[in-house]
Design a protein around this motif. Structure first.
Motif, PDB file in Angstrom:
ATOM      1  N   LEU A  85       0.828  -1.201   0.000  1.00  0.00           N
ATOM      2  CA  LEU A  85       0.000   0.000   0.000  1.00  0.00           C
ATOM      3  C   LEU A  85       0.869   1.259   0.000  1.00  0.00           C
ATOM      4  CD1 LEU A  85      -2.916  -0.890   2.458  1.00  0.00           C
ATOM      5  CD2 LEU A  85      -3.026  -0.638  -0.027  1.00  0.00           C
ATOM      6  N   GLN A 177      -5.356  -2.154  -3.146  1.00  0.00           N
ATOM      7  CA  GLN A 177      -6.259  -1.796  -2.053  1.00  0.00           C
ATOM      8  C   GLN A 177      -7.302  -2.897  -1.823  1.00  0.00           C
ATOM      9  OE1 GLN A 177      -7.930   1.987  -3.140  1.00  0.00           O
ATOM     10  NE2 GLN A 177      -5.951   3.033  -3.077  1.00  0.00           N
ATOM     11  N   SER A 180      -5.758  -6.001  -0.497  1.00  0.00           N
ATOM     12  CA  SER A 180      -5.305  -5.768   0.877  1.00  0.00           C
ATOM     13  C   SER A 180      -6.436  -6.036   1.867  1.00  0.00           C
ATOM     14  CB  SER A 180      -4.801  -4.334   1.046  1.00  0.00           C
ATOM     15  OG  SER A 180      -3.610  -4.134   0.317  1.00  0.00           O
ATOM     16  N   TRP A 239     -15.434  -2.326  -1.825  1.00  0.00           N
ATOM     17  CA  TRP A 239     -14.434  -1.255  -1.883  1.00  0.00           C
ATOM     18  C   TRP A 239     -14.204  -0.788  -3.319  1.00  0.00           C
ATOM     19  CZ3 TRP A 239     -12.069   2.019   1.271  1.00  0.00           C
ATOM     20  CH2 TRP A 239     -10.950   2.709   0.788  1.00  0.00           C
ATOM     21  N   SER A 243     -15.015   2.949  -4.650  1.00  0.00           N
ATOM     22  CA  SER A 243     -13.904   3.724  -5.232  1.00  0.00           C
ATOM     23  C   SER A 243     -14.237   4.192  -6.644  1.00  0.00           C
ATOM     24  CB  SER A 243     -12.626   2.880  -5.245  1.00  0.00           C
ATOM     25  OG  SER A 243     -12.242   2.530  -3.934  1.00  0.00           O
TER      26      SER A 243
END
Length: 254
Positions: A85, A177, A180, A239, A243
């Protein structure tokens, strides 16, 4: 299989990017004669990782050892998440600078420097994968592990090539991301699994190990296990959706 695929995909992308960026840097700076050092370093790293993985799988036959490996794998997964990240945006420049510094050494030091850099960087990824594989080896069959690993490696090749070929058009940051989030939840599963194995080995003082061993096994196979499995899939997808939705108004405004 799913955990192995995503973990292998992340580690594979890092490894392939290291090799590709190192080779591109050497060619661009007129040091193509050092390319064999990259290939030999990558090959040696693969062998070292395989040896470590086999040794760890054998060592993990005891519940206490398996719990220890699961905790180590969880720590490595979280460290990998934090590192990528932070470094994803500057990965190409950082690796290129390190390769150039190694290649600038005089005489045989240049070859050894590039070889050592490649060996250490890729072995780091392979070592993490060896720990994760060993931690999962008792949980999943060999066929599922192999299928997940091969699928992850194949996707890693495609994404690494696309990022090097098309650059900004491949949103590697968003990919890291989303994965992760997946891997953070996966690390939580590994910690849970480690606790389960420690109770089987009667290794946790001050608690009823037999009770907690049965309880955690029921949780893993019941509603809690189903919720965690669903979260592994839905949380990263959510996510990505959020985003992308945020970026659309920004693009229209621009």
């Amino acid at each position: 299989m799913g955990q192995m695929l995503v973990a292998t995909l992340r580690e594979g992308i890092e490894a392939f990017l290291i090799v590709a960026i190192a080779a591109t840097t050497l060619t661009r700076t007129g040091r193509a004669a050092l390319l064999p050092a990259v290939w030999w370093g990558a090959g040696a790293a693969v062998i070292a990782s395989l040896v470590l993985g086999i040794a760890l799988a054998e060592w993990a036959l005891v519940p206490l050892h398996e719990g220890i490996l699961a905790l180590v794998a969880a720590a490595l997964v979280l460290s990998m998440v934090v590192f990528m990240l932070r470094a994803a945006k500057h990965l190409r420049a950082e690796i290129g600078a390190r390769v150039e510094a190694a290649a600038a050494r005089p005489g045989a030091g240049a070859w050894l420097g590039v070889f050592g850099f490649t060996l250490l960087m890729i072995t780091r990824e392979g070592m993490e994968m060896a720990f994760i594989t060993a931690a999962l080896s008792r949980n999943e069959g060999a066929a599922a592990l192999v299928a997940g690993a091969l699928g992850g490696v194949a996707l890693a090749v495609v994404l690494a090539w696309a990022w090097l070929r098309f650059g900004p058009r491949v949103n590697l940051g968003l990919f890291f991301q989303a994965t992760s989030i997946y891997l953070a939840l996966f690390a939580a599963q590994l910690v849970f699994y480690a606790f389960h194995e420690f109770t089987e080995a009667n290794a946790i003082p001050g608690i009823d190990n037999a009770f907690w061993h049965v309880a955690t096994e029921d949780w893993a196979e019941g509603t809690i296990g189903e919720v965690l499995t669903a979260a592994l899939v839905l949380a990263p997808l959510a996510w990505i959706g959020v985003s992308l939705a945020r970026r659309r108004p920004a693009r229209k405004a621009a």
